[in-house]
Scaffold this motif. Structure first.
Motif, mmCIF file in Angstrom:
data_model
loop_
_atom_site.group_PDB
_atom_site.id
_atom_site.type_symbol
_atom_site.label_atom_id
_atom_site.label_comp_id
_atom_site.label_asym_id
_atom_site.label_seq_id
_atom_site.Cartn_x
_atom_site.Cartn_y
_atom_site.Cartn_z
ATOM 1 N N VAL A 99 0.828 -1.203 0.000
ATOM 2 C CA VAL A 99 0.000 0.000 0.000
ATOM 3 C C VAL A 99 0.866 1.258 0.000
ATOM 4 O O VAL A 99 1.877 1.331 0.705
ATOM 5 C CB VAL A 99 -0.969 0.004 1.207
ATOM 6 C CG1 VAL A 99 -0.211 -0.034 2.523
ATOM 7 C CG2 VAL A 99 -1.902 1.199 1.169
ATOM 8 N N LEU A 100 0.469 2.236 -0.824
ATOM 9 C CA LEU A 100 1.044 3.572 -0.789
ATOM 10 C C LEU A 100 -0.009 4.490 -0.187
ATOM 11 O O LEU A 100 -1.131 4.586 -0.694
ATOM 12 C CB LEU A 100 1.414 4.057 -2.190
ATOM 13 C CG LEU A 100 1.942 5.501 -2.253
ATOM 14 C CD1 LEU A 100 3.266 5.635 -1.497
ATOM 15 C CD2 LEU A 100 2.101 5.962 -3.704
ATOM 16 N N ILE A 101 0.366 5.158 0.895
ATOM 17 C CA ILE A 101 -0.547 6.050 1.619
ATOM 18 C C ILE A 101 -0.231 7.473 1.190
ATOM 19 O O ILE A 101 0.831 8.007 1.514
ATOM 20 C CB ILE A 101 -0.350 5.908 3.137
ATOM 21 C CG1 ILE A 101 -0.487 4.442 3.559
ATOM 22 C CG2 ILE A 101 -1.330 6.793 3.897
ATOM 23 C CD1 ILE A 101 0.260 4.108 4.836
ATOM 24 N N ALA A 102 -1.136 8.094 0.446
ATOM 25 C CA ALA A 102 -0.896 9.438 -0.078
ATOM 26 C C ALA A 102 -1.792 10.446 0.619
ATOM 27 O O ALA A 102 -2.948 10.159 0.936
ATOM 28 C CB ALA A 102 -1.159 9.469 -1.581
ATOM 29 N N ALA A 103 -1.236 11.633 0.857
ATOM 30 C CA ALA A 103 -2.016 12.755 1.369
ATOM 31 C C ALA A 103 -1.674 13.986 0.558
ATOM 32 O O ALA A 103 -0.654 14.026 -0.134
ATOM 33 C CB ALA A 103 -1.709 13.002 2.845
ATOM 34 N N ASP A 104 -2.527 14.988 0.629
ATOM 35 C CA ASP A 104 -2.134 16.286 0.100
ATOM 36 C C ASP A 104 -1.015 16.817 0.991
ATOM 37 O O ASP A 104 -1.003 16.590 2.204
ATOM 38 C CB ASP A 104 -3.329 17.238 0.119
ATOM 39 C CG ASP A 104 -2.934 18.638 -0.266
ATOM 40 O OD1 ASP A 104 -2.653 18.863 -1.452
ATOM 41 O OD2 ASP A 104 -2.873 19.506 0.635
ATOM 42 N N SER A 105 -0.071 17.542 0.399
ATOM 43 C CA SER A 105 1.100 17.998 1.149
ATOM 44 C C SER A 105 0.812 19.162 2.083
ATOM 45 O O SER A 105 1.568 19.403 3.023
ATOM 46 C CB SER A 105 2.211 18.405 0.171
ATOM 47 O OG SER A 105 1.762 19.471 -0.658
ATOM 48 N N GLY A 106 -0.292 19.884 1.837
ATOM 49 C CA GLY A 106 -0.573 21.038 2.670
ATOM 50 C C GLY A 106 0.437 22.158 2.463
ATOM 51 O O GLY A 106 1.314 22.094 1.603
#
Length: 294
Positions: A99-106
């Motif tokens: 799994v790759l867990i991605a978020a917006d960088s903010g």
């Protein structure tokens, strides 16, 4: 469900000056000492595949995946961010990750609004299109390569609130983009955890389990703290010591069909982090036992 840990229990990039970081590979030894057999990859871990595989194997630790913050909303960085995410996904797969867990960088503006987002700071329509189409492209490519992409709702980013989390899930393809459900960040961001789980629980492909201190959250909003300030004040409580109904969280995850690894996270603590990680594992194991969740 089997319980996993994450580097954030010891080293937190959202509050890097909170304490001196635990070095690698000592952090792996501390995970084992706390009773865990699986973890996520962290930025303070090496990127040499052979070394990571050796170190994980010697400790009988499984690597589940890893986190990345992406600035897909930015047109100028769109292509390079997609490439960076796919490269990291392939790296994680080489370590046995799934799994790759991605978020917006903010950014600094959003960090300054942690837990009390000003609606006028929300992404514009073209920024939403960049974010969601970029995630779909990453998820589609990684799916072919055997890696699952999940999106992490995160305080201090442009997908923090209930409305933003729902929009992200509505505007991405469920075949390519799952949800990294983080109950602590949802509460901090002002969301109704259980309403979102009821509607989007089937999208959960990975889960981070935290508890939240409601008094600290109230103070953080009143004093206009950013994420780092709140973490240093210990907004996330040891499991069972806060105000989030974790029993109900686990029940809803189970009822929505989630039977993967809940990742136990204690972002900051004034106590020994290894001791707290062990206590959190024990608490959650007992709760899963009581609920008859295997």
């Amino acid at each position: 469900m089997k319980l996993a840990t994450a580097p954030v229990n010891w080293n937190n990039a959202d509050a890097p000056d909170f304490r001196e970081w635990f070095p690698y590979p000592k952090i792996l030894d501390l995970m084992v000492a706390a009773g865990y057999s699986a973890t996520e990859w962290g930025m303070n871990m090496p990127s040499q595949v052979n070394r990571m595989l050796t170190d994980l194997g010697e400790r009988q630790l499984r690597l589940l995946g890893g986190f990345v913050g992406l600035e897909l909303r930015n047109e100028a960085k769109f292509t390079t961010e997609i490439e960076r995410a796919i490269e990291l996904g392939r790296f994680l797969k080489s370590l046995g990750g799934q799994v790759l867990i991605a978020a917006d960088s903010g950014d600094q503006r959003r960090l300054a609004q942690s837990g009390r987002v000003d609606p006028t700071s929300e992404l514009k329509s073209h920024e939403w299109r960049n974010l969601t189409s970029g995630l779909d492209q990453i998820g589609k490519q990684l799916r072919v390569e055997g890696i699952k992409l999940v999106f992490h709702n995160h305080v201090g980013s442009y997908v923090e609130t209930q409305a933003e989390t729902a929009r992200l899930l509505e505007e991405t393809n469920p075949d390519y983009v799952g949800w990294c459900f983080d109950c602590g960040h949802l509460v901090y961001g002002g969301a109704d955890v259980f309403r979102l789980l009821t509607k989007y629980g089937s999208r959960v492909g990975h889960a981070h389990v935290k508890d939240v201190n409601a008094e600290i959250l109230k103070e953080a909003r009143a004093r206009r703290w950013n994420l780092a300030d709140a973490l240093k004040a210990f907004i996330f409580s040891p499991l069972g010591k806060g105000n989030l109904d974790l029993r109900r969280v686990l029940e809803q995850l189970r009822d929505q069909g989630y039977n993967d690894w809940p990742v136990v996270e204690q972002d900051t603590t004034p106590l020994d982090p290894t001791t707290v990680a062990r206590q959190n594992r024990t608490f959650l194991e007992e709760l899963l036992n009581e609920l008859g969740i295997e």
